[in-house]
Design a protein around this motif. Structure first.
Motif, mmCIF file in Angstrom:
data_model
loop_
_atom_site.group_PDB
_atom_site.id
_atom_site.type_symbol
_atom_site.label_atom_id
_atom_site.label_comp_id
_atom_site.label_asym_id
_atom_site.label_seq_id
_atom_site.Cartn_x
_atom_site.Cartn_y
_atom_site.Cartn_z
ATOM 1 N N CYS A 71 1.078 -1.406 -0.001
ATOM 2 C CA CYS A 71 0.094 0.335 0.416
ATOM 3 C C CYS A 71 1.010 1.321 -0.216
ATOM 4 N N GLU A 72 0.671 2.080 -0.333
ATOM 5 C CA GLU A 72 0.789 3.314 -0.848
ATOM 6 C C GLU A 72 0.018 4.259 0.124
ATOM 7 N N PHE A 73 0.628 5.135 0.940
ATOM 8 C CA PHE A 73 -1.123 5.985 1.858
ATOM 9 C C PHE A 73 0.139 7.142 2.007
ATOM 10 N N ILE A 74 -1.088 8.217 2.680
ATOM 11 C CA ILE A 74 -0.101 9.458 3.226
ATOM 12 C C ILE A 74 -0.121 9.271 4.568
ATOM 13 N N GLU A 75 0.752 9.352 6.018
ATOM 14 C CA GLU A 75 0.386 9.073 7.017
ATOM 15 C C GLU A 75 1.108 10.707 7.806
ATOM 16 N N ASP A 76 0.389 11.164 8.693
ATOM 17 C CA ASP A 76 0.381 12.156 9.688
ATOM 18 C C ASP A 76 0.156 11.916 10.448
ATOM 19 N N GLY A 77 0.738 10.915 11.182
ATOM 20 C CA GLY A 77 1.158 10.372 12.654
ATOM 21 C C GLY A 77 -0.631 10.060 13.228
ATOM 22 N N VAL A 78 -1.148 10.263 12.617
ATOM 23 C CA VAL A 78 -2.907 10.101 13.657
ATOM 24 C C VAL A 78 -3.358 9.440 12.071
ATOM 25 N N THR A 79 -3.037 9.630 10.929
ATOM 26 C CA THR A 79 -4.021 8.778 10.097
ATOM 27 C C THR A 79 -3.453 8.113 8.645
ATOM 28 N N ILE A 80 -3.968 6.984 8.894
ATOM 29 C CA ILE A 80 -2.907 6.468 7.459
ATOM 30 C C ILE A 80 -4.040 6.506 6.492
ATOM 31 N N TYR A 86 1.740 -1.374 8.853
ATOM 32 C CA TYR A 86 0.953 -0.304 8.156
ATOM 33 C C TYR A 86 0.083 -0.864 7.175
ATOM 34 N N ASP A 87 0.582 -1.355 6.081
ATOM 35 C CA ASP A 87 -0.042 -2.342 5.026
ATOM 36 C C ASP A 87 -1.692 -2.571 6.091
ATOM 37 N N HIS A 88 -1.069 -3.750 6.591
ATOM 38 C CA HIS A 88 -2.542 -4.285 7.305
ATOM 39 C C HIS A 88 -3.851 -3.127 7.250
ATOM 40 N N VAL A 89 -2.879 -1.826 8.432
ATOM 41 C CA VAL A 89 -4.334 -1.519 9.085
ATOM 42 C C VAL A 89 -4.761 -0.063 7.594
ATOM 43 N N ALA A 90 -3.894 -0.237 6.675
ATOM 44 C CA ALA A 90 -4.423 0.552 5.457
ATOM 45 C C ALA A 90 -5.278 -0.310 4.643
#
Length: 174
Positions: free
Chosen positions: A12-21, A103-107
């Protein structure tokens, strides 16, 4: 009879800001070579750091490409892609594999909302290829050329990594 795992390798490619993926794209390859790729029409590109803009967003297909879908459509199409090969197969469970899998699993799971909403057919965890690589003594792995941070190219690379680790073969170029 031992239950056999049917393996999917994804990224997964994602934008992560410390709170949201925030999912940008997902690429999945199964062990038989079937592929799935989707780009979300709903991520907030204003939250992307310069590195993500340069290495992920600038490499996405044109917005007119059929890969662009709503999260709801990604969720539905991905579910069908994942469960279709398992229909009618006795003693088969699904395995998800990724490099730095957390991270991928969360996304992936967020496509269904809260974790309890994840369909029963899907695993509650993704197996980590990086951890397997460490456990095996860090054998030589194939080197990806060119399309790094493209979710589908990275998913293909994950399958190639797994094959080398499983078979102990010399890594092919990917």
């Amino acid at each position: 009879m031992e239950e056999r795992g049917y393996r999917y390798f994804y990224d997964c490619e994602f934008i992560e800001d410390g709170v949201t993926i925030d999912l940008v794209s997902i690429g999945v390859v199964d062990e038989e070579g079937r592929e799935f790729y989707a780009v979300s029409t709903e991520f907030d590109d204003r939250k992307a750091i310069p590195w993500v803009r340069r290495n992920v967003l600038d490499k996405l297909p044109s917005p007119s490409d059929k890969a662009w879908r709503s999260r709801e459509r990604i969720r539905d199409d991905l579910y069908e892609f994942l469960v279709a090969p398992l229909r009618g197969r006795a003693q088969t469970r699904m395995e998800l594999w990724a490099w730095y899998a957390a991270y991928d699993h969360v996304a992936l799971a967020q496509l269904w909302g809260a974790m309890p909403a994840l369909p029963r057919a899907l695993p509650r965890m993704t197996k980590d290829l990086k951890q397997l690589w460490d456990d095996l003594g860090r054998p030589d792995l194939p080197v990806i050329e060119g399309d790094q941070h493209d979710a589908l190219a990275d998913a293909r690379h994950n399958l190639a990594r797994w094959r080398v680790m499983r078979d102990g073969d010399t890594p092919p170029a990917v």
